[in-house]
Enzyme design. Structure first.
Site: not given
Ligand code: 3PG
Length: 223
Positions: A49, A53, A137
């Site tokens: 993943e 960011r 998630k």
């Protein structure tokens, strides 16, 4: 209301079952993307993943997809439809969001890359559940109640599987993976900043291998 297809459900299930540990990767220097992901992959982690960011997140997804065709490469920290579209174009094979909006849930139903929506409450889970989502998630896992919260959610949502992330470490991953409703765990402990800064890719592979062993997912003998 448009419903999530079975195909998308199976694809996301494949992401979560292929590797019980998913590294949450933030790339600060684009040049690190391929060697870092290669090190994780060689350490036994086939699902990667890469978060948005940092500015090079999308470019990193594109490069890693080309360099590691056998890995499953997805995008994390996606918070808007515009970003969702962008990472799909870059080749992301799945998309993870930290939370849910109606718009993202609807987009995920028809998108090319399947969505793993982030939730931390029963109400958010129900927003996704009515669209047909059965995999979520659980974020931020530790501060949202951790193992106890996931045990509590198993009661009203028996068919739902989670990938908790947020505050999970190598020492605590196994506690989560023991739960029936946890398919995988995610975390950034697999990419310590000092090892990445030193380009110590061998150490990163070792951490990946050791984490799988500690989680009871691989024996050292089979390394
Ligand atoms: C995530 O986005 O999944 C988390 O920020 C990862 O959490 P961690 O850095 O506490 O592992």
């Amino acid at each position: 209301m448009p419903q999530l297809s079975n195909e998308h459900k199976l694809e996301i299930e494949r992401v979560l079952t292929q590797s019980s540990i998913i590294p949450v990767i933030t790339i600060h220097r684009l040049a690190d993307a391929v060697p870092l992901c290669k090190a994780l992959y060689e350490g036994g982690l086939g699902v990667l993943e890469i978060t948005l960011r940092t500015e090079c997140g999308v470019a990193a997804i594109r490069e890693v997809r080309n360099a590691l065709p056998d890995a499953l490469v997805g995008a994390g920290s996606v918070t808007s439809i515009a970003q969702y579209r962008e990472v799909e174009l870059a080749g992301a094979q799945f998309v993870i969001t930290p939370g849910v909006t109606e718009a993202v849930l609807e987009f995920g139903v028809t998108s090319e890359a399947p969505l793993l929506p982030g939730i931390s409450t029963a109400s958010e889970l129900m927003m996704g559940h009515i669209h047909g989502y059965r995999h979520f998630k659980f974020f931020p896992a530790e501060v949202s109640g951790g193992v106890a919260a996931l045990k509590a959610l198993a009661g009203p949502f028996p068919g739902v599987k989670f990938c908790p992330t947020g505050g999970i470490r190598r020492e605590t991953a196994a506690d989560y993976l023991k739960l029936e409703n946890v398919a995988a765990v995610g975390g950034s402990w697999l990419t310590p900043a000092d090892k990445v800064a030193a380009k110590d890719w061998a150490a990163i592979s070792d951490i990946a291998r050791a984490s799988l062993v500690d989680a009871g997912k691989q024996s050292r003998a089979s390394d």
